[in-house]
Design a protein around this motif. Structure first.
Motif, short mmCIF file in Angstrom:
data_model
loop_
_atom_site.label_atom_id
_atom_site.label_comp_id
_atom_site.label_asym_id
_atom_site.label_seq_id
_atom_site.Cartn_x
_atom_site.Cartn_y
_atom_site.Cartn_z
N ARG A 2 -32.05 18.41 32.05
CA ARG A 2 -31.35 17.67 30.99
C ARG A 2 -29.87 18.03 31.05
O ARG A 2 -29.48 19.17 30.81
CB ARG A 2 -31.93 18.00 29.62
N ALA A 3 -29.06 17.04 31.44
CA ALA A 3 -27.62 17.24 31.56
C ALA A 3 -26.92 16.68 30.33
O ALA A 3 -27.32 15.65 29.79
CB ALA A 3 -27.09 16.56 32.82
N ALA A 4 -25.86 17.36 29.91
CA ALA A 4 -25.01 16.87 28.83
C ALA A 4 -23.62 16.61 29.39
O ALA A 4 -23.11 17.40 30.20
CB ALA A 4 -24.93 17.90 27.71
N LEU A 5 -23.02 15.51 29.00
CA LEU A 5 -21.65 15.17 29.38
C LEU A 5 -20.77 15.19 28.13
O LEU A 5 -21.15 14.63 27.09
CB LEU A 5 -21.59 13.80 30.04
N PHE A 6 -19.62 15.84 28.26
CA PHE A 6 -18.65 15.91 27.17
C PHE A 6 -17.49 15.00 27.52
O PHE A 6 -16.80 15.21 28.52
CB PHE A 6 -18.18 17.35 27.00
N GLN A 7 -17.28 13.96 26.71
CA GLN A 7 -16.14 13.07 26.87
C GLN A 7 -15.12 13.41 25.79
O GLN A 7 -15.44 13.37 24.60
CB GLN A 7 -16.59 11.61 26.76
N SER A 8 -13.90 13.75 26.20
CA SER A 8 -12.94 14.27 25.23
C SER A 8 -11.62 13.51 25.28
O SER A 8 -11.34 12.76 26.22
CB SER A 8 -12.67 15.76 25.49
N THR A 9 -10.83 13.71 24.23
CA THR A 9 -9.44 13.23 24.19
C THR A 9 -8.58 14.48 24.04
O THR A 9 -8.06 14.79 22.97
CB THR A 9 -9.23 12.26 23.01
N THR A 10 -8.45 15.19 25.13
CA THR A 10 -7.79 16.50 25.11
C THR A 10 -6.30 16.34 24.82
O THR A 10 -5.65 15.40 25.29
CB THR A 10 -8.01 17.21 26.46
N GLY A 11 -5.76 17.30 24.08
CA GLY A 11 -4.36 17.25 23.69
C GLY A 11 -3.52 18.33 24.34
O GLY A 11 -3.85 18.84 25.42
N ILE A 12 -2.44 18.72 23.67
CA ILE A 12 -1.44 19.61 24.25
C ILE A 12 -1.55 21.04 23.75
O ILE A 12 -0.73 21.88 24.13
CB ILE A 12 -0.02 19.06 23.99
N ASP A 13 -2.55 21.33 22.93
CA ASP A 13 -2.74 22.67 22.39
C ASP A 13 -4.01 23.27 23.00
O ASP A 13 -5.12 22.83 22.67
CB ASP A 13 -2.86 22.62 20.87
N PRO A 14 -3.90 24.26 23.90
CA PRO A 14 -5.09 24.80 24.55
C PRO A 14 -6.05 25.51 23.59
O PRO A 14 -7.24 25.61 23.88
CB PRO A 14 -4.52 25.77 25.59
N LEU A 15 -5.56 25.99 22.46
CA LEU A 15 -6.46 26.61 21.48
C LEU A 15 -7.38 25.57 20.87
O LEU A 15 -8.59 25.82 20.69
CB LEU A 15 -5.65 27.31 20.39
N LEU A 16 -6.84 24.39 20.57
CA LEU A 16 -7.68 23.31 20.07
C LEU A 16 -8.65 22.83 21.15
O LEU A 16 -9.81 22.51 20.88
CB LEU A 16 -6.82 22.15 19.58
N GLY A 17 -8.16 22.80 22.39
CA GLY A 17 -9.03 22.42 23.50
C GLY A 17 -10.17 23.39 23.67
O GLY A 17 -11.32 22.98 23.89
N ALA A 211 -10.95 10.35 27.59
CA ALA A 211 -11.00 9.00 27.01
C ALA A 211 -10.04 8.87 25.85
O ALA A 211 -9.92 9.77 25.02
CB ALA A 211 -12.42 8.68 26.52
N GLY A 212 -9.33 7.74 25.80
CA GLY A 212 -8.53 7.42 24.62
C GLY A 212 -7.06 7.72 24.78
O GLY A 212 -6.56 8.00 25.88
N HIS A 213 -6.35 7.69 23.65
CA HIS A 213 -4.91 7.90 23.63
C HIS A 213 -4.64 9.37 23.31
O HIS A 213 -5.09 9.90 22.29
CB HIS A 213 -4.24 7.01 22.60
N HIS A 214 -3.88 10.03 24.17
CA HIS A 214 -3.66 11.48 24.09
C HIS A 214 -2.31 11.82 23.47
O HIS A 214 -1.39 10.99 23.43
CB HIS A 214 -3.76 12.10 25.49
N ALA A 215 -2.19 13.06 23.03
CA ALA A 215 -0.98 13.51 22.37
C ALA A 215 0.25 13.47 23.27
O ALA A 215 1.38 13.40 22.78
CB ALA A 215 -1.18 14.94 21.84
N ASP A 216 0.05 13.52 24.59
CA ASP A 216 1.20 13.48 25.51
C ASP A 216 1.64 12.05 25.82
O ASP A 216 2.56 11.84 26.60
CB ASP A 216 0.90 14.24 26.80
#
Length: 276
Positions: A2-17, A211-216
């Motif tokens: 069972r595989a899980a895929l994480f789709q993210s809208t990663t931003g510019i703060d690595p702590l939030l990431g 995916a999506g519109h990113h902070a950068d």
């Protein structure tokens, strides 16, 4: 598996990431996943290199890597950390784009630095020069997991079938393609290239994407995919961030390769001759 895929809208703060990655590990484990796959640049996605320089650190100091290793051990989950921007050792360009495979004890089983760097000018005006800041990897990497041998790649690598031939020749039954595809190239090529790599290799392809519109300011295509060895799309996550699960049957690899034994029919290609 069972595989899980994480789709993210990663931003510019690595702590939030890092926090989002830990939450993805917790959710995947809670839903019974065996292994989680995350996108390229899972903790920090920042096209402003002057700003990013203040947050990109060496592997030993990266908060996201440490957090994911701890979460993997806590929840007993394997993780393919699609990639992190890390400060390179030695002289030359400052960074590497590095993937990790982390086992259920939190140990790092494999590292892979992206080999093919994205240096392009797109018709819509987007321009990228990854090689100006990132050092290319030295070669292909495979890692044994409880569910088969996993071949590693990152994003633009997808366009170079020789890499995937080398991985499948070396025994890969699964191929990871974490990505942050642009929207124009994603619409045109994402599905067809991933399905082609699965068909050519007779292997599962697991492609977690941004995916999506990113902070950068950039926008990425999404559509994280799981593709079976016959080229059938088992999972398409569309455009929204989140975690999705898919069940993979390892026997499907042998069945597909028996049905179309292309891997056994491969021949070394020598120099091209001229006409008589």
């Amino acid at each position: 598996m069972r595989a899980a895929l994480f789709q993210s809208t990663t931003g510019i703060d690595p702590l939030l990431g890092a926090r989002a990655l830990v939450e993805a590990v917790e959710r995947a484990a809670g839903e019974g996943a065996d292994m989680l796959f995350t996108p390229e640049m899972s903790a920090l996605l920042d096209r402003d290199r002057a700003r990013a320089a203040g947050t990109i650190v060496r592997e030993s100091d990266d908060v996201a890597l440490a957090a994911v290793r701890e979460a993997a051990a806590k929840h007993g989950l394997w993780v393919h950390l699609g990639s992190l921007a890390l400060r390179a050792e030695g002289e030359g360009v400052p960074y590497v784009n590095r993937a990790f495979v982390i086992d259920d004890s939190g140990a790092i089983r494999a590292r892979y630095d992206k080999m093919h760097l994205f240096d392009v000018d797109l018709p819509g005006g987007e321009s990228w020069r990854e090689s100006a800041a990132y050092r290319p990897g030295a070669g292909p990497v495979l890692v044994d997991t409880p569910w088969g041998r996993l071949g590693l790649s990152i994003c633009y690598d997808l366009r170079f079938p020789d890499l995937f031939r080398a991985l499948s020749d070396a025994g890969a039954t699964m191929l990871a393609v974490p990505a942050a595809f642009t929207v124009p190239t994603g619409r045109a090529h994402w599905h067809v290239l991933l399905r082609a790599r699965a068909i050519e290799a007779g292997a599962f392809v697991l492609a977690a994407a941004q995916a999506g519109h990113h902070a950068d300011g950039r926008t990425t295509y999404g559509h994280s995919l799981a593709v079976d060895p016959w080229g059938e799309v088992l999972l398409d996550m569309g455009a929204a961030p989140g975690v999705a699960l898919v069940d993979l049957d390892p026997a499907r690899v042998d069945q597909t390769r028996a049905r179309i034994p292309a891997l056994r029919h491969r021949r070394a290609i020598g120099a091209i001759g001229g006409t008589a």
